[in-house]
Design a protein around this motif. Structure first.
Motif, PDB file in Angstrom:
ATOM      1  N   GLU A 194      37.372  61.092  40.958  1.00  0.00           N
ATOM      2  CA  GLU A 194      37.180  60.500  39.641  1.00  0.00           C
ATOM      3  C   GLU A 194      36.796  59.025  39.721  1.00  0.00           C
ATOM      4  OE1 GLU A 194      37.240  61.666  36.579  1.00  0.00           O
ATOM      5  OE2 GLU A 194      38.152  63.649  36.713  1.00  0.00           O
ATOM      6  N   VAL A 195      37.406  58.318  40.636  1.00  0.00           N
ATOM      7  CA  VAL A 195      37.175  56.876  40.687  1.00  0.00           C
ATOM      8  C   VAL A 195      35.927  56.529  41.495  1.00  0.00           C
ATOM      9  CG1 VAL A 195      38.157  54.652  41.387  1.00  0.00           C
ATOM     10  CG2 VAL A 195      39.617  56.374  40.341  1.00  0.00           C
ATOM     11  N   LYS A 197      33.600  58.754  42.508  1.00  0.00           N
ATOM     12  CA  LYS A 197      32.501  59.599  42.023  1.00  0.00           C
ATOM     13  C   LYS A 197      31.517  59.993  43.122  1.00  0.00           C
ATOM     14  CE  LYS A 197      33.303  58.167  37.392  1.00  0.00           C
ATOM     15  NZ  LYS A 197      32.920  57.554  36.164  1.00  0.00           N
ATOM     16  N   ARG A 232      43.062  69.392  34.472  1.00  0.00           N
ATOM     17  CA  ARG A 232      42.431  68.178  35.017  1.00  0.00           C
ATOM     18  C   ARG A 232      41.456  68.563  36.125  1.00  0.00           C
ATOM     19  NH1 ARG A 232      46.783  64.515  37.282  1.00  0.00           N
ATOM     20  NH2 ARG A 232      47.496  66.510  38.063  1.00  0.00           N
ATOM     21  N   ASN A 235      38.314  69.725  34.564  1.00  0.00           N
ATOM     22  CA  ASN A 235      37.603  68.541  34.082  1.00  0.00           C
ATOM     23  C   ASN A 235      36.806  67.896  35.210  1.00  0.00           C
ATOM     24  OD1 ASN A 235      37.124  66.527  32.010  1.00  0.00           O
ATOM     25  ND2 ASN A 235      38.509  65.183  33.144  1.00  0.00           N
ATOM     26  N   LYS A 239      32.564  67.658  36.098  1.00  0.00           N
ATOM     27  CA  LYS A 239      31.847  66.429  36.455  1.00  0.00           C
ATOM     28  C   LYS A 239      31.083  66.605  37.777  1.00  0.00           C
ATOM     29  CE  LYS A 239      35.151  63.486  34.081  1.00  0.00           C
ATOM     30  NZ  LYS A 239      36.236  62.515  34.226  1.00  0.00           N
TER      31      LYS A 239
ATOM     32  N   TRP B  48      30.693  50.865  32.673  1.00  0.00           N
ATOM     33  CA  TRP B  48      29.821  52.040  32.767  1.00  0.00           C
ATOM     34  C   TRP B  48      30.416  53.047  33.757  1.00  0.00           C
ATOM     35  CZ3 TRP B  48      25.798  53.989  30.125  1.00  0.00           C
ATOM     36  CH2 TRP B  48      25.098  55.045  30.705  1.00  0.00           C
ATOM     37  N   LYS B  49      30.946  52.499  34.834  1.00  0.00           N
ATOM     38  CA  LYS B  49      31.557  53.357  35.847  1.00  0.00           C
ATOM     39  C   LYS B  49      32.741  54.122  35.250  1.00  0.00           C
ATOM     40  CE  LYS B  49      33.580  53.055  40.466  1.00  0.00           C
ATOM     41  NZ  LYS B  49      34.219  52.180  41.424  1.00  0.00           N
ATOM     42  N   ARG B  50      33.496  53.448  34.408  1.00  0.00           N
ATOM     43  CA  ARG B  50      34.679  54.074  33.815  1.00  0.00           C
ATOM     44  C   ARG B  50      34.321  55.029  32.672  1.00  0.00           C
ATOM     45  NH1 ARG B  50      38.345  50.084  30.739  1.00  0.00           N
ATOM     46  NH2 ARG B  50      36.884  50.623  29.121  1.00  0.00           N
ATOM     47  N   TYR B 250      42.214  61.573  33.448  1.00  0.00           N
ATOM     48  CA  TYR B 250      40.935  60.864  33.573  1.00  0.00           C
ATOM     49  C   TYR B 250      40.057  61.162  32.358  1.00  0.00           C
ATOM     50  CZ  TYR B 250      42.737  60.431  38.270  1.00  0.00           C
ATOM     51  OH  TYR B 250      43.545  60.144  39.341  1.00  0.00           O
ATOM     52  N   VAL B 251      38.949  60.429  32.286  1.00  0.00           N
ATOM     53  CA  VAL B 251      38.040  60.586  31.143  1.00  0.00           C
ATOM     54  C   VAL B 251      37.635  62.051  31.005  1.00  0.00           C
ATOM     55  CG1 VAL B 251      35.739  59.977  30.273  1.00  0.00           C
ATOM     56  CG2 VAL B 251      37.156  58.240  31.380  1.00  0.00           C
TER      57      VAL B 251
END
Lengths: 288, 274
Positions: A194-195, A197, A232, A235, A239, B48-50, B250-251
């Motif tokens: 998530e962080v 990516k 999660r 989710n 992505k 933008w990253k977040r 998370y988003v």
């Protein structure tokens, strides 16, 4: 898809049937019809992938299949003992020259294994050896040995190559291991994806093997959401799918499907099955 | 009691409300405002990253529409209605600060030396975070008792992003009970600091996530002011969080957001039928 799998040759495990028997709505049917697994399977039959064992191996996210159906050689007891002993004393320099791997897909994901179709293959680097060992254990009947190897995950934790964590993740899921340590690992996996990516996923459009790794991860995230009832993971899977799809689409469109090689087949199959399972989960999630 | 306020942008309504309400409260003095500049490349990259493409919507709503609250039922107390009620005068944090002679420090990033030095000079009893990105330990360590934040979810259960949607996604009907606000001190983790107060919110029959968020935002100043008063009066000690009791979220992917909307509608329907 259920019919197609049945045609490929039962027995199909109950868990798979159960998954596939869940209702699919019109929208999902449309998505599935675009997957064209039929075409893929037809192609696989016409070419080098005639045996049903390959088909089952490709379904590696559904670990039960492998456990009960496969006739492939997994790991000999002797090799296991040797590897585990070596790990216990911290010696990675011992020559594990001849280690057999069960899953054809692992050869795609492990860049250090170059020679296919050989009974014995050489493992060249310690990191890859370790991840392969964990992978092997996860795929074996020796899942109770999992925790003997698990502490060594720290050696791999900071590696950028997603395959390492991917293998660990697979091991954790296959063992249905639910413990605080395992949860900690899964949390760190989610955080990493998530962080950091795509940077963490390390997608390189020129290396087909990386798609295999990322798609495998996608597939496993979908499985995790189902096994752990934790959306999660779904989710994050969505992505990952979004990030990789444009590259994947481009890659697959540039080739005539008739000329697909084994890598292309595996990539497409993993993606298709992942999407299928994803849609089933989403469908059931809305109803809860 | 000295308070320093960290503001995300110059027209932040939340910041302005906090400044105004603090000023009206005896014994609470705003001794400084650290204002983050809205436009700089690093900030854009970080956000933008977040947030991804949602950042465009956020910029549109927060900057260009000037916190315009559209399609809000009359009975919902939003930040906008609160601003009208208390007669908030100025449309910018800088102008409001100037009007009340509050020193202001404008920075690109809260963690730069200039901000840390300014924070020390203001001699805060406590600092208040009203948005604007991550805060590092150097600033946290210079903020007196710490930096207070109002989190749009119930801690320790729901840490991280989109925690209004996640309870519904995870628990459906049961998740309606897990929507609320938490006042807590910030620490090096994400929403892991000691808790001062939590407040659950009822979800009404015709609510959607937009309305729920507006209602929560409307109550943020209230829970924050209550916390500041309790610190001033030394009434309440913060409680350490049991981190293992919750998860970090998370988003939401757009499809998960869609699912959350459907589940919210289903849950409210079920509740109504029961």
């Amino acid at each position: 898809m259920k019919n197609l799998i049945e045609k490929m040759g039962s027995p199909i495990l109950d868990s798979v049937c159960q998954l596939l028997n869940q209702p699919v709505n019109k929208e999902q049917h449309e998505i599935l019809s675009n997957i064209s697994c039929k075409e893929l399977i037809k192609h696989s039959r016409a070419n080098e992938w005639k045996s049903k064992s390959f088909f089952f191996d490709s379904l590696d996210g559904l670990s039960q299949i492998r456990k009960h159906e496969t006739t492939h050689l997994i790991w000999g007891e002797e090799n296991f003992a040797k590897v585990l002993n070596a790990m216990t004393i911290g010696s990675f320099k011992e020559d594990f020259s001849f280690v057999e791997f069960m899953d054809p897909f692992s050869r795609l994901t492990n860049p250090c294994i170059t020679k296919r179709n050989k009974k014995a293959e050489k493992v060249l680097q310690n990191d890859n050896l370790l991840s392969s060992i964990i992978f092997g254990i996860a795929n074996s009947e020796m899942i109770d040995r999992f925790f003997e190897v698990y502490p060594y995950r720290k050696l791999l934790k900071e590696k950028s190559y997603s395959g390492h964590l991917n293998n660990l993740f697979f091991a954790a899921l296959n063992g249905n291991v639910v413990s605080s340590e395992c949860n900690e690992f899964l949390e760190s996996l989610l955080r990493n994806i998530e962080v950091r990516k795509t940077k963490w996923l390390g997608i390189d459009v020129h290396d087909v093997r990386q798609y295999a790794v990322v798609l495998r991860l996608y597939h496993l995230l979908v499985d995790a959401s189902r096994l752990l009832n934790d959306w999660r993971f779904l989710n994050t899977a969505l992505k990952v799918s979004d990030w990789v799809f444009p590259f994947l689409d481009k890659l697959l469109k540039t080739k005539n499907k008739k000329s697909w090689n084994r890598d292309d087949f595996c990539i497409h199959f993993h993606y298709s099955l992942g999407v299928y399972k994803q849609e089933l989960i989403i469908s059931s999630l809305i109803k809860i | 009691m000295n308070v320093v306020i960290l503001s995300p942008i110059n027209n932040s309504l939340y910041t302005r409300l906090v400044i105004e309400l603090c000023r009206r409260e005896p014994g609470i003095n705003v001794t400084g405002v650290i204002l983050r500049r809205a436009f700089n490349w690093t900030r854009f990259q970080q956000e933008w990253k977040r947030d991804g493409s949602r950042l465009i919507k956020k910029i549109w709503e927060k900057l260009l529409l000037d916190n315009l609250e559209t399609s809000v039922p009359e009975n919902v107390m939003t930040q906008g209605t609160l601003a009208k009620q208390i007669g908030l005068q100025h449309s910018q944090v800088s102008k409001l600060s100037k009007a009340y002679s509050i020193p202001i420090c404008e920075v690109d990033n809260f963690n730069v030396n200039k901000a840390i030095k300014f924070m020390s000079q203001c001699e805060p009893t406590v600092a208040v975070f009203t948005g604007g990105g991550l805060i590092r330990h150097n600033l946290l360590n210079n903020a007196g008792l710490g930096v207070l934040n109002v989190h749009l979810g119930l801690l320790p259960d729901y840490r991280g992003m989109d925690v209004v949607e996640w309870p519904i996604l995870m628990k459906g009907l049961e998740g309606l009970k897990s929507i609320g606000l938490t006042l807590h001190y910030m620490d090096k983790g994400v929403d892991t600091g000691p808790i001062l107060e939590t407040r659950e919110f009822g979800v009404l029959e015709k609510d959607d996530f937009h309305i729920i968020r507006l209602r929560l935002a409307g109550a943020m100043t209230d829970i924050l002011m209550k916390g500041l008063k309790s610190i001033r009066d030394s009434k309440q000690a913060p409680q350490e969080q049991n981190i293992k009791a919750g998860k970090q979220y998370y988003v939401c992917h757009p499809r998960m957001t869609d699912i959350a909307h459907k589940k919210l509608a289903n849950s409210l329907k079920k509740r109504h039928q029961n």
